[in-house]
Design a protein around this motif. Structure first.
Motif, PDB file in Angstrom:
ATOM      1  N   ILE A 157       0.823  -1.208   0.000  1.00  0.00           N
ATOM      2  CA  ILE A 157       0.000   0.000   0.000  1.00  0.00           C
ATOM      3  C   ILE A 157       0.859   1.262   0.000  1.00  0.00           C
ATOM      4  CG2 ILE A 157      -1.971  -1.120   1.109  1.00  0.00           C
ATOM      5  CD1 ILE A 157      -1.160   0.201   3.734  1.00  0.00           C
ATOM      6  N   SER A 158       2.087   1.151   0.482  1.00  0.00           N
ATOM      7  CA  SER A 158       2.982   2.305   0.480  1.00  0.00           C
ATOM      8  C   SER A 158       3.373   2.715  -0.939  1.00  0.00           C
ATOM      9  CB  SER A 158       4.247   2.004   1.297  1.00  0.00           C
ATOM     10  OG  SER A 158       3.940   1.765   2.654  1.00  0.00           O
ATOM     11  N   PHE A 159       3.301   1.777  -1.878  1.00  0.00           N
ATOM     12  CA  PHE A 159       3.638   2.079  -3.273  1.00  0.00           C
ATOM     13  C   PHE A 159       2.515   2.831  -3.985  1.00  0.00           C
ATOM     14  CE2 PHE A 159       7.248  -0.858  -3.175  1.00  0.00           C
ATOM     15  CZ  PHE A 159       8.122  -0.212  -4.048  1.00  0.00           C
ATOM     16  N   SER A 160       1.314   2.872  -3.395  1.00  0.00           N
ATOM     17  CA  SER A 160       0.188   3.503  -4.066  1.00  0.00           C
ATOM     18  C   SER A 160       0.495   4.943  -4.449  1.00  0.00           C
ATOM     19  CB  SER A 160      -1.051   3.452  -3.160  1.00  0.00           C
ATOM     20  OG  SER A 160      -2.152   4.067  -3.776  1.00  0.00           O
ATOM     21  N   ALA A 161       0.958   5.739  -3.476  1.00  0.00           N
ATOM     22  CA  ALA A 161       1.246   7.150  -3.755  1.00  0.00           C
ATOM     23  C   ALA A 161       2.394   7.306  -4.743  1.00  0.00           C
ATOM     24  CB  ALA A 161       1.573   7.875  -2.448  1.00  0.00           C
ATOM     25  N   ILE A 162       3.346   6.389  -4.711  1.00  0.00           N
ATOM     26  CA  ILE A 162       4.488   6.455  -5.646  1.00  0.00           C
ATOM     27  C   ILE A 162       4.009   6.264  -7.079  1.00  0.00           C
ATOM     28  CG2 ILE A 162       6.731   5.494  -6.245  1.00  0.00           C
ATOM     29  CD1 ILE A 162       6.592   6.844  -3.471  1.00  0.00           C
ATOM     30  N   PHE A 163       3.171   5.251  -7.302  1.00  0.00           N
ATOM     31  CA  PHE A 163       2.641   5.008  -8.650  1.00  0.00           C
ATOM     32  C   PHE A 163       1.842   6.212  -9.143  1.00  0.00           C
ATOM     33  CE2 PHE A 163       2.524   0.224  -7.490  1.00  0.00           C
ATOM     34  CZ  PHE A 163       3.852   0.085  -7.864  1.00  0.00           C
ATOM     35  N   ILE A 164       1.050   6.804  -8.246  1.00  0.00           N
ATOM     36  CA  ILE A 164       0.236   7.965  -8.626  1.00  0.00           C
ATOM     37  C   ILE A 164       1.131   9.129  -9.031  1.00  0.00           C
ATOM     38  CG2 ILE A 164      -1.395   9.688  -7.743  1.00  0.00           C
ATOM     39  CD1 ILE A 164      -2.486   7.383  -5.912  1.00  0.00           C
ATOM     40  N   LYS A 165       2.201   9.333  -8.281  1.00  0.00           N
ATOM     41  CA  LYS A 165       3.147  10.410  -8.602  1.00  0.00           C
ATOM     42  C   LYS A 165       3.836  10.166  -9.942  1.00  0.00           C
ATOM     43  CE  LYS A 165       3.705  13.489  -5.093  1.00  0.00           C
ATOM     44  NZ  LYS A 165       3.850  14.960  -5.237  1.00  0.00           N
ATOM     45  N   TRP A 166       4.098   8.897 -10.258  1.00  0.00           N
ATOM     46  CA  TRP A 166       4.778   8.556 -11.509  1.00  0.00           C
ATOM     47  C   TRP A 166       3.884   8.767 -12.732  1.00  0.00           C
ATOM     48  CZ3 TRP A 166       7.435   3.352  -9.761  1.00  0.00           C
ATOM     49  CH2 TRP A 166       8.675   3.659  -9.161  1.00  0.00           C
ATOM     50  N   SER A 167       2.572   8.737 -12.526  1.00  0.00           N
ATOM     51  CA  SER A 167       1.642   8.842 -13.646  1.00  0.00           C
ATOM     52  C   SER A 167       1.347  10.296 -13.983  1.00  0.00           C
ATOM     53  CB  SER A 167       0.336   8.124 -13.300  1.00  0.00           C
ATOM     54  OG  SER A 167      -0.615   8.285 -14.328  1.00  0.00           O
ATOM     55  N   ASN A 214      -1.854  -1.084  10.027  1.00  0.00           N
ATOM     56  CA  ASN A 214      -1.311  -0.663   8.731  1.00  0.00           C
ATOM     57  C   ASN A 214      -1.528   0.832   8.514  1.00  0.00           C
ATOM     58  OD1 ASN A 214      -3.564  -0.079   6.509  1.00  0.00           O
ATOM     59  ND2 ASN A 214      -4.331  -1.738   7.796  1.00  0.00           N
ATOM     60  N   ILE A 215      -2.485   1.424   9.256  1.00  0.00           N
ATOM     61  CA  ILE A 215      -2.708   2.867   9.171  1.00  0.00           C
ATOM     62  C   ILE A 215      -1.432   3.608   9.551  1.00  0.00           C
ATOM     63  CG2 ILE A 215      -3.969   4.795  10.217  1.00  0.00           C
ATOM     64  CD1 ILE A 215      -6.356   2.932  10.528  1.00  0.00           C
ATOM     65  N   LEU A 216      -0.688   3.050  10.511  1.00  0.00           N
ATOM     66  CA  LEU A 216       0.560   3.669  10.930  1.00  0.00           C
ATOM     67  C   LEU A 216       1.708   3.308   9.994  1.00  0.00           C
ATOM     68  CD1 LEU A 216       0.414   3.016  14.787  1.00  0.00           C
ATOM     69  CD2 LEU A 216      -0.405   4.984  13.517  1.00  0.00           C
ATOM     70  N   GLY A 217       1.642   2.125   9.408  1.00  0.00           N
ATOM     71  CA  GLY A 217       2.740   1.672   8.559  1.00  0.00           C
ATOM     72  C   GLY A 217       2.811   2.374   7.219  1.00  0.00           C
ATOM     73  N   GLU A 218       1.644   2.717   6.636  1.00  0.00           N
ATOM     74  CA  GLU A 218       1.647   3.308   5.292  1.00  0.00           C
ATOM     75  C   GLU A 218       2.382   4.647   5.219  1.00  0.00           C
ATOM     76  OE1 GLU A 218      -1.331   4.543   1.603  1.00  0.00           O
ATOM     77  OE2 GLU A 218      -2.171   3.804   3.486  1.00  0.00           O
ATOM     78  N   PRO A 219       2.136   5.613   6.126  1.00  0.00           N
ATOM     79  CA  PRO A 219       2.866   6.875   6.019  1.00  0.00           C
ATOM     80  C   PRO A 219       4.377   6.699   6.139  1.00  0.00           C
ATOM     81  CG  PRO A 219       1.004   7.102   7.508  1.00  0.00           C
ATOM     82  CD  PRO A 219       1.139   5.644   7.209  1.00  0.00           C
ATOM     83  N   VAL A 220       4.792   5.771   7.013  1.00  0.00           N
ATOM     84  CA  VAL A 220       6.225   5.534   7.181  1.00  0.00           C
ATOM     85  C   VAL A 220       6.816   4.942   5.908  1.00  0.00           C
ATOM     86  CG1 VAL A 220       7.962   4.266   8.489  1.00  0.00           C
ATOM     87  CG2 VAL A 220       5.976   5.212   9.667  1.00  0.00           C
ATOM     88  N   GLY A 221       6.173   3.885   5.400  1.00  0.00           N
ATOM     89  CA  GLY A 221       6.664   3.237   4.182  1.00  0.00           C
ATOM     90  C   GLY A 221       6.639   4.167   2.987  1.00  0.00           C
ATOM     91  N   ALA A 222       5.537   4.921   2.836  1.00  0.00           N
ATOM     92  CA  ALA A 222       5.410   5.835   1.701  1.00  0.00           C
ATOM     93  C   ALA A 222       6.442   6.949   1.767  1.00  0.00           C
ATOM     94  CB  ALA A 222       3.998   6.422   1.661  1.00  0.00           C
ATOM     95  N   ALA A 282      -3.745  -1.532  -9.441  1.00  0.00           N
ATOM     96  CA  ALA A 282      -4.743  -2.564  -9.120  1.00  0.00           C
ATOM     97  C   ALA A 282      -4.106  -3.751  -8.406  1.00  0.00           C
ATOM     98  CB  ALA A 282      -5.440  -3.027 -10.395  1.00  0.00           C
ATOM     99  N   ILE A 283      -2.933  -4.158  -8.881  1.00  0.00           N
ATOM    100  CA  ILE A 283      -2.321  -5.388  -8.373  1.00  0.00           C
ATOM    101  C   ILE A 283      -1.590  -5.173  -7.052  1.00  0.00           C
ATOM    102  CG2 ILE A 283      -0.589  -7.165  -8.833  1.00  0.00           C
ATOM    103  CD1 ILE A 283      -1.216  -6.748 -11.849  1.00  0.00           C
ATOM    104  N   VAL A 284      -0.740  -4.154  -6.990  1.00  0.00           N
ATOM    105  CA  VAL A 284       0.146  -4.008  -5.815  1.00  0.00           C
ATOM    106  C   VAL A 284      -0.594  -3.455  -4.593  1.00  0.00           C
ATOM    107  CG1 VAL A 284       2.287  -3.005  -4.939  1.00  0.00           C
ATOM    108  CG2 VAL A 284       2.171  -3.809  -7.315  1.00  0.00           C
ATOM    109  N   PRO A 285      -1.018  -2.189  -4.571  1.00  0.00           N
ATOM    110  CA  PRO A 285      -1.639  -1.688  -3.333  1.00  0.00           C
ATOM    111  C   PRO A 285      -3.033  -2.237  -3.057  1.00  0.00           C
ATOM    112  CG  PRO A 285      -1.697   0.015  -5.022  1.00  0.00           C
ATOM    113  CD  PRO A 285      -0.911  -1.125  -5.585  1.00  0.00           C
ATOM    114  N   THR A 286      -3.757  -2.657  -4.112  1.00  0.00           N
ATOM    115  CA  THR A 286      -5.134  -3.115  -3.889  1.00  0.00           C
ATOM    116  C   THR A 286      -5.186  -4.605  -3.557  1.00  0.00           C
ATOM    117  OG1 THR A 286      -5.838  -1.456  -5.510  1.00  0.00           O
ATOM    118  CG2 THR A 286      -7.479  -3.058  -4.807  1.00  0.00           C
ATOM    119  N   VAL A 287      -4.643  -5.457  -4.439  1.00  0.00           N
ATOM    120  CA  VAL A 287      -4.698  -6.902  -4.206  1.00  0.00           C
ATOM    121  C   VAL A 287      -3.752  -7.315  -3.079  1.00  0.00           C
ATOM    122  CG1 VAL A 287      -4.282  -9.172  -5.206  1.00  0.00           C
ATOM    123  CG2 VAL A 287      -5.410  -7.400  -6.570  1.00  0.00           C
TER     124      VAL A 287
END
Length: 315
Positions: free
Chosen positions: A21-31, A247-255, A221-226
């Protein structure tokens, strides 16, 4: 009490989910595609991946009432609004600021639960959320020093978090009488339709995107969602909801770590301080929530005569 044992250690699966889920924001930034298009295809591709496994739930689908469909539509609309606002926030502010603010989801749920269901939280839990809110103010104050656009992104993230809290509260009501897998699939489809209508109405292109963008849509669809959200839902059969909610705490740290490594994003000292307050406050809230849940579970196994002898502080 849960007695099922996961075939893979829960801690390992939680780590995989947090990274995903931490990759979600990264993918969005890349697009470079509009946020509404990214979200539409994320939901569409996820629905296509889930559809082959929906057959065992066909009976539950046919049993849905008109009221259920109205709630499902409302939940799908709020999910679409969440994606539109939160993904849009990343055009204006940093990954760390946006995801740390989005971690305030429990604050909105607590407020909504009190208003709708009169659910009360302990004073310690409320204090923890108060600290987290102060942390968000610090993040926003630090963003003001960077640019007004950063503050705009923070506000979009706050409204997007409020929208997903409403979506989850509606979901809490629906999954009590329908399978969670079916609920997720139907809501994803409805939210995807909402985005299709939005994109059509706004004149946004559906297909005119380079291969790189289609790859990002699929990765979302595959990484942060599935491997993220759906994996967390699956883990509920092996561990408590409180543990999964960490995971609410983990996502900001990972992202934040990924944004620093892959995007070169850096935060000011004030923003880091605000982030620590957010995570610390939420950690306190979740810890107090787990203690309250443990006491409730313990009371289920106390004989009524023994229950009468308990001191008032145990209630």
């Amino acid at each position: 009490m849960n007695t099922k044992k996961s075939p893979i250690p829960v801690a390992v699966l939680m780590l995989i989910g947090i990274i995903a889920i931490s990759f979600s924001a990264i993918f969005i930034k890349w697009s470079s595609a509009p946020a509404s298009v990214q979200a539409m295809y994320r939901l569409l591709f996820t629905s296509l991946l889930m559809a082959p496994f929906v057959r065992p739930y066909s009976g539950a689908l046919s049993a849905l009432r008109l009221k259920d469909w109205m709630l499902l539509t409302a939940s799908g609309f709020m999910l679409a609004l969440h994606f539109l606002l939160w993904m849009g926030s990343l055009e204006f502010t940093s990954v760390a600021s946006s995801t740390m603010i989005m971690a305030l989801e429990p604050v909105f749920i607590m407020i909504g639960s009190f208003i709708l269901y009169r659910e009360r939280s302990t004073v310690s839990a409320v204090a923890g959320l108060g600290v987290a809110i102060v942390g968000v103010v610090f993040i926003g104050w630090g963003d003001i020093g960077l640019s007004s656009d950063n503050l705009k992104g923070d506000l979009l993230s706050i409204f997007g978090t409020a929208a997903v809290a409403v979506h989850l509260m509606i979901g809490k009501k629906l999954v009590a009488r329908m399978p969670s897998y079916l609920y997720s699939l139907v809501v994803f489809i409805i939210a995807g339709v909402v985005f299709a209508l939005y994109n059509f109405g706004m004149g946004i292109a559906f297909f005119d995107y380079p291969p790189k963008e289609w790859g990002i849509f699929a990765l979302l669809a595959i990484v942060p969602t599935v491997f993220g959200h759906i994996l967390f839902n699956w883990l509920l059969q092996y561990t408590s909801a409180t543990t999964v909610s960490m995971n609410i705490l983990g996502e900001p740290v990972g992202a934040s770590i990924l944004a620093y490594a892959l995007l070169g994003e850096q935060l000011t000292g004030l923003q880091w301080g605000g982030g620590l307050l957010v995570l610390g406050g939420l950690g306190c809230y979740l810890y107090m929530g787990s203690r309250k849940a443990a006491r409730v579970e313990e009371r289920k196994f106390i004989h009524p005569q023994e229950l009468q002898t308990l001191p008032e502080s145990a209630s």
